[in-house]
Design a protein around this motif. Structure first.
Motif, PDB file in Angstrom:
ATOM      1  N   ALA A  23       0.775  -1.063  -0.347  1.00  0.00           N
ATOM      2  CA  ALA A  23      -0.004   0.166  -0.369  1.00  0.00           C
ATOM      3  C   ALA A  23       0.756   1.424   0.094  1.00  0.00           C
ATOM      4  N   HIS A  24       1.742   0.766   0.500  1.00  0.00           N
ATOM      5  CA  HIS A  24       3.011   2.802   1.144  1.00  0.00           C
ATOM      6  C   HIS A  24       3.305   2.693  -0.443  1.00  0.00           C
ATOM      7  N   ILE A  25       3.702   1.046  -1.316  1.00  0.00           N
ATOM      8  CA  ILE A  25       4.422   1.744  -3.114  1.00  0.00           C
ATOM      9  C   ILE A  25       3.258   2.570  -3.476  1.00  0.00           C
ATOM     10  N   ARG A  26       2.237   1.850  -3.773  1.00  0.00           N
ATOM     11  CA  ARG A  26       1.472   2.130  -4.634  1.00  0.00           C
ATOM     12  C   ARG A  26       0.872   3.580  -4.018  1.00  0.00           C
ATOM     13  N   ILE A  27       0.664   4.137  -3.202  1.00  0.00           N
ATOM     14  CA  ILE A  27       0.856   5.669  -2.716  1.00  0.00           C
ATOM     15  C   ILE A  27       1.073   6.262  -3.451  1.00  0.00           C
ATOM     16  N   LEU A  28       2.968   5.965  -2.885  1.00  0.00           N
ATOM     17  CA  LEU A  28       4.070   6.545  -4.027  1.00  0.00           C
ATOM     18  C   LEU A  28       3.943   6.924  -5.840  1.00  0.00           C
ATOM     19  N   ILE A  29       3.965   5.210  -6.083  1.00  0.00           N
ATOM     20  CA  ILE A  29       3.966   5.593  -7.192  1.00  0.00           C
ATOM     21  C   ILE A  29       2.431   6.905  -7.680  1.00  0.00           C
ATOM     22  N   ASP A  30       1.972   6.158  -7.027  1.00  0.00           N
ATOM     23  CA  ASP A  30       0.780   7.245  -7.610  1.00  0.00           C
ATOM     24  C   ASP A  30       0.024   8.537  -6.325  1.00  0.00           C
ATOM     25  N   SER A  31       1.148   8.969  -6.299  1.00  0.00           N
ATOM     26  CA  SER A  31       0.550  10.869  -5.623  1.00  0.00           C
ATOM     27  C   SER A  31       0.345  11.873  -6.616  1.00  0.00           C
ATOM     28  N   ASN A  32      -0.109  12.100  -6.833  1.00  0.00           N
ATOM     29  CA  ASN A  32      -0.180  14.072  -7.189  1.00  0.00           C
ATOM     30  C   ASN A  32       1.112  14.947  -6.047  1.00  0.00           C
ATOM     31  N   GLU A  33       1.499  14.829  -4.928  1.00  0.00           N
ATOM     32  CA  GLU A  33       1.591  15.391  -3.962  1.00  0.00           C
ATOM     33  C   GLU A  33       2.995  16.824  -4.894  1.00  0.00           C
ATOM     34  N   PRO A  34       2.941  17.789  -4.849  1.00  0.00           N
ATOM     35  CA  PRO A  34       3.929  18.543  -5.247  1.00  0.00           C
ATOM     36  C   PRO A  34       5.824  18.359  -4.561  1.00  0.00           C
ATOM     37  N   GLY A  35       6.527  17.864  -5.824  1.00  0.00           N
ATOM     38  CA  GLY A  35       7.473  17.439  -5.527  1.00  0.00           C
ATOM     39  C   GLY A  35       7.575  16.371  -4.882  1.00  0.00           C
ATOM     40  N   VAL A  36       7.266  15.292  -4.686  1.00  0.00           N
ATOM     41  CA  VAL A  36       7.079  14.117  -4.345  1.00  0.00           C
ATOM     42  C   VAL A  36       8.714  13.626  -4.924  1.00  0.00           C
ATOM     43  N   GLU A  37       8.878  13.179  -5.596  1.00  0.00           N
ATOM     44  CA  GLU A  37       9.322  12.799  -6.956  1.00  0.00           C
ATOM     45  C   GLU A  37      10.742  13.281  -6.168  1.00  0.00           C
ATOM     46  N   GLU A  38      10.876  14.993  -6.063  1.00  0.00           N
ATOM     47  CA  GLU A  38      12.601  15.399  -6.038  1.00  0.00           C
ATOM     48  C   GLU A  38      12.791  14.616  -3.985  1.00  0.00           C
ATOM     49  N   ILE A  39      11.630  14.283  -3.519  1.00  0.00           N
ATOM     50  CA  ILE A  39      11.727  13.407  -2.789  1.00  0.00           C
ATOM     51  C   ILE A  39      12.127  12.700  -2.203  1.00  0.00           C
ATOM     52  N   ILE A  40      11.841  11.778  -3.416  1.00  0.00           N
ATOM     53  CA  ILE A  40      12.281   9.991  -3.523  1.00  0.00           C
ATOM     54  C   ILE A  40      13.737  10.140  -3.677  1.00  0.00           C
ATOM     55  N   LEU A  41      13.813  10.750  -4.797  1.00  0.00           N
ATOM     56  CA  LEU A  41      15.479  11.357  -5.037  1.00  0.00           C
ATOM     57  C   LEU A  41      16.356  11.860  -4.531  1.00  0.00           C
ATOM     58  N   GLY A  42      16.137  12.571  -3.246  1.00  0.00           N
ATOM     59  CA  GLY A  42      16.696  13.042  -2.546  1.00  0.00           C
ATOM     60  C   GLY A  42      17.030  12.431  -1.470  1.00  0.00           C
ATOM     61  N   SER A  43      15.827  11.462  -1.408  1.00  0.00           N
ATOM     62  CA  SER A  43      16.039   9.885   0.090  1.00  0.00           C
ATOM     63  C   SER A  43      17.074   8.775  -0.622  1.00  0.00           C
ATOM     64  N   LEU A  44      17.547   8.393  -1.164  1.00  0.00           N
ATOM     65  CA  LEU A  44      18.367   7.755  -2.038  1.00  0.00           C
ATOM     66  C   LEU A  44      19.370   7.195  -1.570  1.00  0.00           C
ATOM     67  N   ASP A  45      19.995   8.145  -1.158  1.00  0.00           N
ATOM     68  CA  ASP A  45      21.263   8.056  -1.093  1.00  0.00           C
ATOM     69  C   ASP A  45      21.825   7.307   0.905  1.00  0.00           C
ATOM     70  N   ASP A  46      20.452   7.594   1.310  1.00  0.00           N
ATOM     71  CA  ASP A  46      20.080   7.006   2.418  1.00  0.00           C
ATOM     72  C   ASP A  46      18.948   5.672   3.202  1.00  0.00           C
ATOM     73  N   ALA A  47      18.496   5.892   2.146  1.00  0.00           N
ATOM     74  CA  ALA A  47      17.700   4.470   1.652  1.00  0.00           C
ATOM     75  C   ALA A  47      17.831   2.828   1.986  1.00  0.00           C
ATOM     76  N   GLY A  48      19.238   2.748   2.778  1.00  0.00           N
ATOM     77  CA  GLY A  48      20.033   1.766   2.542  1.00  0.00           C
ATOM     78  C   GLY A  48      18.682   0.278   1.716  1.00  0.00           C
ATOM     79  N   PRO A  49      18.282  -0.582   2.305  1.00  0.00           N
ATOM     80  CA  PRO A  49      17.378  -1.779   1.896  1.00  0.00           C
ATOM     81  C   PRO A  49      16.177  -1.267   1.228  1.00  0.00           C
ATOM     82  N   ALA A  50      16.177  -0.278   1.644  1.00  0.00           N
ATOM     83  CA  ALA A  50      14.757   0.913   0.388  1.00  0.00           C
ATOM     84  C   ALA A  50      15.036   1.019  -0.122  1.00  0.00           C
ATOM     85  N   ARG A  51      16.134   1.444  -1.161  1.00  0.00           N
ATOM     86  CA  ARG A  51      17.081   1.569  -2.514  1.00  0.00           C
ATOM     87  C   ARG A  51      16.153   1.029  -3.995  1.00  0.00           C
ATOM     88  N   PRO A  52      16.163  -0.274  -3.935  1.00  0.00           N
ATOM     89  CA  PRO A  52      15.636  -0.817  -4.805  1.00  0.00           C
ATOM     90  C   PRO A  52      14.744  -0.273  -5.405  1.00  0.00           C
TER      91      PRO A  52
END
Length: 242
Positions: A23-52
C-alpha cells in the motif's frame, strides 16, 4: 489503513516486512503531491535496503526518466565480488527489475536483453525472458514467443508468465497464441498450467477454447480450470507489482 501522505508512505517503505508495504508503494507511485519525486530522489542515498524499491517507484512514475539514478545505485550496491562477476552486465541480473531498469525506456532494456533470450545457458535465457516480460514494451513480445518453444521446461514457464505480464501492461499478445497452444501439449503440468493461464486472457480465450478438443485428459482438465478462472499463480517480481 487510513489516508496516508507521501511522507508517511516513504517512511513506511523503510519498514521492510510491514504488512502495509505494498500500500505504501502504491501511494508513492500514484501520488500527485508537489515535489514527491524530488523527495524520493533525495532520499536514495540514505535509503538502505529500501533503495531498490524507491528506484522502482520512480521508474513506475515515469518510464522515460533518465536511468542514471538507478544504474548509479545498482553499481554502488554491487561493488565488490558481485560487481566483478557481473561487470557492467546489469541487464543479466534480477536486480534489473528490482531497480525498475526494465521499465526505463531510455535504458533500452529490450535491445540490451534480447540477445540473452537465445543464450546457450538456460539460466541466462530464463532471466532474460523474465526481464523482457517486465518491460511493458511490445518489442519484447517476439523474443518471448521464441522461448515458448525452449527445450527447458522452466524457461517455457517463464515465457508464458512473461506473456501474462505484458498483457497486464496493455501489450497486444495475440501473436503468442500458436506457441502457447503448443505448450498445452507439453509433458510438464507446470508448463501446461502457465500456458493455459496466458491463453485464458480475453485476447486469447478463443484459441484456448479451440485447443481444448485436441488435448489429453490432464491438459484438458487444466484448461477447463483455466476457462473457469482457476489460474496458475503469477509470482510477483517485486512487492509493488499489481
Amino acid at each position: 489503513m487510513g489516508e496516508l501522505s507521501s511522507d508517511g508512505a516513504l517512511a513506511g517503505i523503510r519498514e521492510w516486512g510491514s504488512p502495509d508495504l505494498r500500500a505504501h508503494i502504491r501511494i508513492l507511485i500514484d501520488s500527485n503531491e508537489p515535489g514527491v519525486e524530488e523527495i524520493i530522489l533525495g532520499s536514495l542515498d540514505d535509503a538502505g535496503p529500501a533503495r531498490p524499491l524507491l528506484c522502482r517507484v520512480l521508474a513506475e512514475r515515469d518510464p522515460f526518466r533518465d536511468p542514471e539514478y538507478a544504474l548509479r545505485h545498482f553499481y554502488a550496491e554491487t561493488d565488490g565480488p558481485v560487481r566483478r562477476l557481473l561487470g557492467h552486465e546489469v541487464y543479466r541480473s534480477p536486480w534489473v527489475w528490482l531497480y525498475g531498469i526494465t521499465r526505463l525506456r531510455k535504458a533500452n532494456p529490450v535491445e540490451r536483453i534480447t540477445s540473452d533470450a537465445t543464450h546457450w545457458l538456460a539460466t541466462r535465457r530464463q532471466i532474460a525472458v523474465t526481464a523482457l516480460g517486465d518491460t511493458a514494451d511490445p518489442a519484447a513480445l517476439p523474443p518471448i514467443i521464441g522461448r515458448l518453444r525452449d527445450p527447458k521446461w522452466w524457461v517455457r514457464i517463464e515465457a508464458a508468465a512473461a506473456i501474462r505480464r505484458l498483457a497486464k501492461a496493455g501489450v497486444q499478445v495475440g501473436p503468442a497464441a500458436q506457441a502457447l497452444v503448443g505448450c498445452l501439449h507439453h509433458d510438464r503440468q507446470e508448463v501446461i498450467e502457465q500456458a493455459a493461464a496466458a491463453l485464458a486472457l480475453p485476447a486469447l480465450r478463443e484459441d484456448l477454447l479451440h485447443a481444448r478438443a485436441t488435448l489429453m485428459p490432464l491438459a484438458g482438465a487444466v484448461v477447463d480450470n483455466a476457462l473457469d478462472g482457476v489460474l496458475a499463480p503469477l509470482l510477483l517480481l517485486w512487492p509493488g507489482e499489481e
